[in-house]
Scaffold this active site. Sequence first.
Site, PDB file in Angstrom:
ATOM      1  N   THR A   1       1.843   3.471  -6.733  1.00 10.02           N
ATOM      2  CA  THR A   1       2.347   3.932  -5.447  1.00 10.02           C
ATOM      3  C   THR A   1       1.733   5.295  -5.187  1.00 10.02           C
ATOM      4  O   THR A   1       0.895   5.768  -5.971  1.00 10.02           O
ATOM      5  CB  THR A   1       3.891   4.004  -5.458  1.00 10.02           C
ATOM      6  OG1 THR A   1       4.372   4.227  -4.115  1.00 10.02           O
ATOM      7  CG2 THR A   1       4.397   5.121  -6.353  1.00 10.02           C
TER       8      THR A   1
ATOM      9  N   VAL B   1       0.859  -1.179   0.000  1.00  3.79           N
ATOM     10  CA  VAL B   1       0.000   0.000   0.000  1.00  3.79           C
ATOM     11  C   VAL B   1       0.893   1.226   0.000  1.00  3.79           C
ATOM     12  O   VAL B   1       1.890   1.283   0.735  1.00  3.79           O
ATOM     13  CB  VAL B   1      -0.930   0.027   1.230  1.00  3.79           C
ATOM     14  CG1 VAL B   1      -1.828   1.263   1.196  1.00  3.79           C
ATOM     15  CG2 VAL B   1      -1.767  -1.244   1.306  1.00  3.79           C
ATOM     16  N   CYS B   2       0.564   2.194  -0.839  1.00  2.00           N
ATOM     17  CA  CYS B   2       1.266   3.475  -0.883  1.00  2.00           C
ATOM     18  C   CYS B   2       2.765   3.231  -1.143  1.00  2.00           C
ATOM     19  O   CYS B   2       3.126   2.458  -2.022  1.00  2.00           O
ATOM     20  CB  CYS B   2       1.012   4.238   0.412  1.00  2.00           C
ATOM     21  SG  CYS B   2       1.379   6.001   0.358  1.00  2.00           S
ATOM     22  N   THR B   3       3.633   3.857  -0.370  1.00  2.00           N
ATOM     23  CA  THR B   3       5.072   3.710  -0.608  1.00  2.00           C
ATOM     24  C   THR B   3       5.624   2.381  -0.106  1.00  2.00           C
ATOM     25  O   THR B   3       6.831   2.153  -0.177  1.00  2.00           O
ATOM     26  CB  THR B   3       5.856   4.870   0.019  1.00  2.00           C
ATOM     27  OG1 THR B   3       5.477   5.005   1.395  1.00  2.00           O
ATOM     28  CG2 THR B   3       5.569   6.165  -0.717  1.00  2.00           C
TER      29      THR B   3
ATOM     30  N   ALA C   1      -2.255   2.296  -4.602  1.00  2.00           N
ATOM     31  CA  ALA C   1      -1.766   3.681  -4.621  1.00  2.00           C
ATOM     32  C   ALA C   1      -1.760   4.253  -3.200  1.00  2.00           C
ATOM     33  O   ALA C   1      -1.495   3.536  -2.242  1.00  2.00           O
ATOM     34  CB  ALA C   1      -2.619   4.503  -5.574  1.00  2.00           C
TER      35      ALA C   1
END
Length: 207
Positions: free
Chosen positions: A119, A99-101, A149
């Site tokens: 990302t 998830v995300c970074t 993202a």
Amino acid sequence: MRIAIPLFDRFTALDAVGPYEVLKFLPDAEIVFVAEQAGPVRDVPKWLALTADAAFEDIDACDVLLVPGGPGARALLDDRPLLDWIRRMHETSAWTTSVCTGSLLLGAAGLLKGLSATTHWGAVDVLESFGATYTPERVVFQGDVVTAAGVSSGIDMALALVARLKDRTTAEAIQLAIEYDPQPPFDAGSPAKAPQAAKDLLKRKFA
């Protein structure tokens, strides 16, 4: 079904907790939070702590690996204990997700070379430095690797994953249970839609 979620200093809480709130409904799920050492791990402003019940050395396999992101992720792109553990988990997991970074950690572990991935929009250049091709989608499936993202998209990713682990009806039932029916008061959730004033404020804040 063992679901392993690694924690590290300055992680983003919703990256981990959002998917957790979905995946915990799976009747055969065992969710374990893992860190370099067992104990409390604090999020980005250090106001919230989640407890890692196991150390990396205690978990040698999992069915689902879910790597959260956060500002602390960027500091760990050459952290051998974490990256080695991610590689080991990927060898056994049916699904490796981020998830995300958190995707930057998958990239640093060498798991995204030649793959499309997503990302947080502010980390695209770092993601692509690991050989991935950024795609501005909310959730990206590439074989057994799934990237989501920014922050809130972890809930979407977890629901999509449940549909594959079980079936669509199960995913829909969980969505109903958590009343996940997004109706945001503003349409500013991506750089393409956010007004310039919001972008400027965010830029000043992070500067």
